[in-house]
Design an enzyme around this catalytic site. Structure first.
Site, short mmCIF file in Angstrom:
data_model
loop_
_atom_site.label_atom_id
_atom_site.label_comp_id
_atom_site.label_asym_id
_atom_site.label_seq_id
_atom_site.Cartn_x
_atom_site.Cartn_y
_atom_site.Cartn_z
N CYS A 167 0.70 -1.04 -0.27
CA CYS A 167 0.00 -0.25 -0.05
C CYS A 167 0.60 1.25 -0.05
CB CYS A 167 -0.96 -0.09 1.17
SG CYS A 167 -2.20 1.09 0.89
N HIS A 196 -3.77 -4.81 -0.62
CA HIS A 196 -3.18 -5.34 0.77
C HIS A 196 -3.45 -6.85 0.58
CE1 HIS A 196 -3.25 -1.82 3.46
NE2 HIS A 196 -4.06 -1.42 2.73
N GLU A 253 -2.37 -9.24 2.83
CA GLU A 253 -3.03 -9.48 4.32
C GLU A 253 -4.67 -9.33 4.39
OE1 GLU A 253 -2.42 -5.25 5.05
OE2 GLU A 253 -1.78 -6.59 3.76
#
Length: 210
Positions: free
Chosen positions: A82, A191, A193
């Protein structure tokens, strides 16, 4: 023995979710701002959320830009996520304020030119031929949340070095850089994650490359 990954703690980002995601990808993870520890790890993950200028200020406070440069000079892998990707570029412009970045790649991070900003939610990406990061993930969707991005890729290698692999995405008719694979330096605008199974598989691909 599992690869060691240092998640760089410089006061930016939801660090716990990044740590957990990389652990699930099979790495031994430490959350640290220690220069030597970050230098020694097999991989360095640079997270980032919020304003470009604030991220760069936090990064400079712990000599993070020098750390990234040192690692890359030695061919040691770095992954930016990001705003952690955005700060790798030459500069960012937010609300008319221009901030110098790490300048690992030329280019400017600027506001998306789309009817609805921020770009928030799941989106597909256009990964290039030869990608290792997106291996087996060519048709998957990833989770984005951002108002700024790199809209022009300007690095010219002119055949002297292997050109980076650039992955693109589109939001509201505006194309932007979604990921870059450039030797030891890898970055994603989305992202991983927060991207479910697809993001987990992408992180496994990166950890395996260490």
């Amino acid at each position: 023995m599992s690869a060691t990954v240092a998640v760089l703690d410089y006061g930016s980002g939801n660090l716990r979710s990044a740590v957990r995601a990389v652990e699930r990808a099979g790495a031994s993870v430490s959350l640290t701002s220690d220069f030597e520890e970050c230098l020694a790890a097999d991989g360095l993950l640079v997270p980032g959320v919020g304003a470009y200028a604030a991220c760069m200020a936090g990064l400079r406070a712990i000599r993070g830009e020098r750390l990234i440069g040192r690692r890359l000079a030695g061919g040691r892998p770095v992954l930016g996520i990001c705003v952690g990707m955005q700060i790798l570029f030459e500069r960012g412009v937010e609300h008319g304020v221009e901030t110098a970045g790490c300048d690992e790649w030329p280019g400017v991070v600027e506001r998306l030119q789309a009817p609805v900003v921020p770009h928030m939610g799941w989106n597909t990406v256009e990964a290039p031929t030869g990608t290792r990061l997106f291996e087996g993930l060519e048709d998957e969707r990833f989770y984005f949340v951002h108002s700024y991005a790199v809209r022009d890729w300007v690095l010219e290698t002119n055949g002297r070095t292997r050109p980076p692999l650039v992955t693109w995405a589109e939001h509201g008719g505006d194309r932007f850089v979604a990921a870059v694979e450039n030797g030891p330096l890898t970055a994603t605008q989305f992202h991983p994650e927060k991207s479910g199974d697809a993001g987990a598989a992408l992180l496994r691909n990166w950890v395996r490359s260490l």
